[in-house]
Design a protein around this motif. Structure first.
Motif, short mmCIF file in Angstrom:
data_model
loop_
_atom_site.label_atom_id
_atom_site.label_comp_id
_atom_site.label_asym_id
_atom_site.label_seq_id
_atom_site.Cartn_x
_atom_site.Cartn_y
_atom_site.Cartn_z
N GLY A 55 7.79 23.06 2.06
CA GLY A 55 7.26 23.75 3.24
C GLY A 55 7.62 22.98 4.50
O GLY A 55 8.02 23.56 5.52
N HIS A 59 9.99 23.96 7.66
CA HIS A 59 9.46 23.87 9.02
C HIS A 59 10.42 23.09 9.92
O HIS A 59 10.64 23.47 11.07
CB HIS A 59 8.09 23.20 8.98
CG HIS A 59 7.50 22.99 10.33
ND1 HIS A 59 7.23 24.04 11.19
CD2 HIS A 59 7.13 21.86 10.99
CE1 HIS A 59 6.73 23.55 12.31
NE2 HIS A 59 6.67 22.25 12.21
N ARG A 146 12.05 31.39 10.19
CA ARG A 146 10.91 31.76 9.35
C ARG A 146 11.05 31.05 7.99
O ARG A 146 12.16 30.93 7.47
CB ARG A 146 10.88 33.26 9.10
CG ARG A 146 10.15 34.00 10.19
CD ARG A 146 10.29 35.48 10.01
NE ARG A 146 9.66 36.18 11.11
CZ ARG A 146 8.43 36.66 11.07
NH1 ARG A 146 7.70 36.51 10.00
NH2 ARG A 146 7.93 37.28 12.11
N ASN A 147 9.89 30.68 7.43
CA ASN A 147 9.90 29.95 6.15
C ASN A 147 10.06 30.93 4.99
O ASN A 147 9.07 31.35 4.39
CB ASN A 147 8.59 29.17 5.98
CG ASN A 147 8.43 28.11 7.03
OD1 ASN A 147 9.31 27.88 7.86
ND2 ASN A 147 7.30 27.44 6.99
N SER A 150 8.81 29.82 1.39
CA SER A 150 7.33 29.87 1.30
C SER A 150 6.84 31.30 1.16
O SER A 150 5.84 31.57 0.49
CB SER A 150 6.71 29.25 2.55
OG SER A 150 6.98 27.89 2.59
N ARG A 151 7.51 32.22 1.82
CA ARG A 151 7.07 33.62 1.78
C ARG A 151 7.22 34.23 0.39
O ARG A 151 6.57 35.21 0.07
CB ARG A 151 7.88 34.44 2.78
CG ARG A 151 7.54 34.06 4.21
CD ARG A 151 8.37 34.81 5.20
NE ARG A 151 7.49 35.32 6.23
CZ ARG A 151 7.49 36.57 6.67
NH1 ARG A 151 8.35 37.44 6.19
NH2 ARG A 151 6.66 36.95 7.59
N HIS B 92 2.18 21.00 11.49
CA HIS B 92 2.49 22.24 10.77
C HIS B 92 1.58 22.41 9.56
O HIS B 92 1.11 23.51 9.27
CB HIS B 92 3.95 22.21 10.33
CG HIS B 92 4.33 23.35 9.45
ND1 HIS B 92 4.35 24.66 9.89
CD2 HIS B 92 4.68 23.40 8.15
CE1 HIS B 92 4.72 25.44 8.91
NE2 HIS B 92 4.91 24.70 7.84
N ASP B 99 0.79 34.04 7.48
CA ASP B 99 1.99 34.88 7.45
C ASP B 99 2.76 34.65 6.15
O ASP B 99 3.23 35.58 5.51
CB ASP B 99 2.84 34.54 8.68
CG ASP B 99 4.08 35.42 8.76
OD1 ASP B 99 3.97 36.59 8.38
OD2 ASP B 99 5.13 34.92 9.20
N CYS B 100 2.86 33.36 5.78
CA CYS B 100 3.60 33.03 4.55
C CYS B 100 2.88 33.56 3.31
O CYS B 100 3.50 33.86 2.30
CB CYS B 100 3.75 31.52 4.42
SG CYS B 100 4.82 30.81 5.65
N ILE B 101 1.56 33.63 3.37
CA ILE B 101 0.81 34.10 2.21
C ILE B 101 0.73 35.63 2.19
O ILE B 101 0.38 36.23 1.19
CB ILE B 101 -0.61 33.48 2.22
CG1 ILE B 101 -0.48 31.95 2.23
CG2 ILE B 101 -1.39 33.86 1.00
CD1 ILE B 101 -1.78 31.26 2.45
#
Lengths: 293, 104
Positions: A55, A59, A146-147, A150-151, B92, B99-101
């Motif tokens: 993560g 970032h 955007r990660n 992680s998404r 962070h 949003d990620c979840i």
């Protein structure tokens, strides 16, 4: 109970000890959140006190992204910090944290014990984790800010999504978007897969495993196979959680240094340690058998 | 002697005393031997006998690599402090990325 299982249980509790969340409903915000641990443990988990290296890696790439202006120094600092801390562990013990610390690896080990027909994965699946590292954890966050790993990450879905839904925080959560259910479906798919194959996520998707696995080639902790004792009986592969033949390549990037093979070897041919004094021999033997740095 | 399809003018290991055509230095030796050719000096022993030494050398090389990489990673962490790397990671990490979840 085996030493490794105890270590995995202790690590699970040590990485997620913030049970005060259940009374306060406020996630941990102490200084430890700035420490990257060498295991895939989502920092969105309300019980987590450390940060996830993947993560944080994403970032840092989002901060370096051309879409985000003015955070170049922070992005560079975060990138060096994450790579430095993961690499430091990798250079010392290689992929050992995957076998002894990682909570998601522990979950996969547990689910594989369910007596069901088992599926063997081809060796080529290992390239999937390098693709996940380069594209989903580095390139796409850099380009889109955007990660994306992680998404899609099932660890975040389990530790963050499920727990936050079951025990919502003080500030009310918005209703779940379609994306939440997509994440749950991915998690469900993986949980089913874990019952049939040996650690499929670690072998085919984990970007942290990809980084630490590369360090297996030169780490100070190394596995050795005594070619004079090994009779290639295959017992090591039977017990191996990542399904490799250790005698073919003791420094394999797939090896998670769990030492199950060492325990199971009837000849006592397999050893692992920091020492360099004992003569190392590979089953392939001869001049061509030595492994370069 | 097996030449691998290419003829060597001088057998490997017999180049001592020759003069390098490029630099003009004496005792010019070819850097690499073809498979099957006898290497000069200490490595002249047969492959099977020299295996242990080769392993030890590989081990030393690997240890040197590990120490070098350890140094590089420690340096990376040290450099990251200049740009407040841990602070960037911390700031962070303390925010739960809804949003990620998929909870946004």
């Amino acid at each position: 109970m085996r030493k490794r299982t105890i270590s995995q249980l202790v690590a699970l509790l040590a990485l997620n000890p913030y049970f005060a969340y259940f009374s306060s409903r406020v996630t941990y915000g102490g200084d430890l959140k700035g420490v990257c641990i060498p295991g895939l443990n989502c920092y969105a988990c309300p019980l987590a006190v450390f940060s996830c290296p993947i993560g944080s890696l994403q970032h840092s790439f989002t901060l370096l992204s051309p879409r985000v202006k003015g955070y170049l120094a922070e992005g560079l600092g975060a990138l060096l910090y994450v790579l430095g801390s993961v690499g430091l562990v990798g250079a010392l013990v290689g992929r050992m944290p995957c076998g002894w610390i990682c909570p998601f690896g522990f979950l996969q080990d547990l689910l594989y014990r369910i007596p069901l027909p088992k599926l063997r994965l081809p060796r080529g699946v290992r390239w999937g984790r390098y693709a996940a590292l380069v594209f989903l954890a580095m390139l796409v966050p850099f380009l889109t800010a955007r990660n994306w790993f992680s998404r899609l990450c099932p660890v975040g879905a389990l530790e963050g999504g499920v727990l936050l839904k079951l025990a919502p925080p003080q500030d009310p959560l918005p209703p779940a978007a379609w994306f939440f259910w997509l994440k749950m479906a991915i998690l469900g798919g993986f949980l089913i897969w874990f019952m049939f194959s040996k650690r499929p996520f670690c072998r085919a998707f984990c970007p942290l495993g990809a980084v630490l696995g590369l360090c297996n080639r030169f780490s100070l902790y190394r596995m050795t196979v005594d070619g004079a004792l090994c009779n290639s009986c295959g017992r090591c592969r039977e017990v191996c959680p990542v399904d490799i033949d250790i005698f073919e390549d003791p420094g394999s990037p797939d090896c998670i240094r769990c030492l199950e093979c060492k325990r199971a070897c009837p000849q006592g041919a397999i050893s692992g340690g920091f020492r360099g004094g004992r003569e190392e021999r590979r089953v392939s033997g001869g001049c061509g058998g030595s492994q370069g740095g | 002697m097996e030449t691998g399809g290419r003829e060597l003018p001088v057998p490997c290991g017999e180049r001592r005393g020759k003069v390098s055509p490029r630099s003009g230095k004496k005792n010019f030796r070819e850097r690499a031997c073809r498979p099957g050719a006898k290497p000069p000096g200490r490595a002249r022993r047969p492959c099977e006998e020299g295996g242990g030494m080769k392993e030890r050398r590989a081990l030393r090389r690997r240890t040197r690599w590990a120490l070098l990489m350890l140094g590089i990673f420690v340096l990376a962490i040290g450099l990251s402090l200049l740009w407040e790397g841990p602070r960037a990671v911390y700031s962070h990490a303390v925010i739960v990325c809804l949003d990620c979840i998929g909870l946004v």
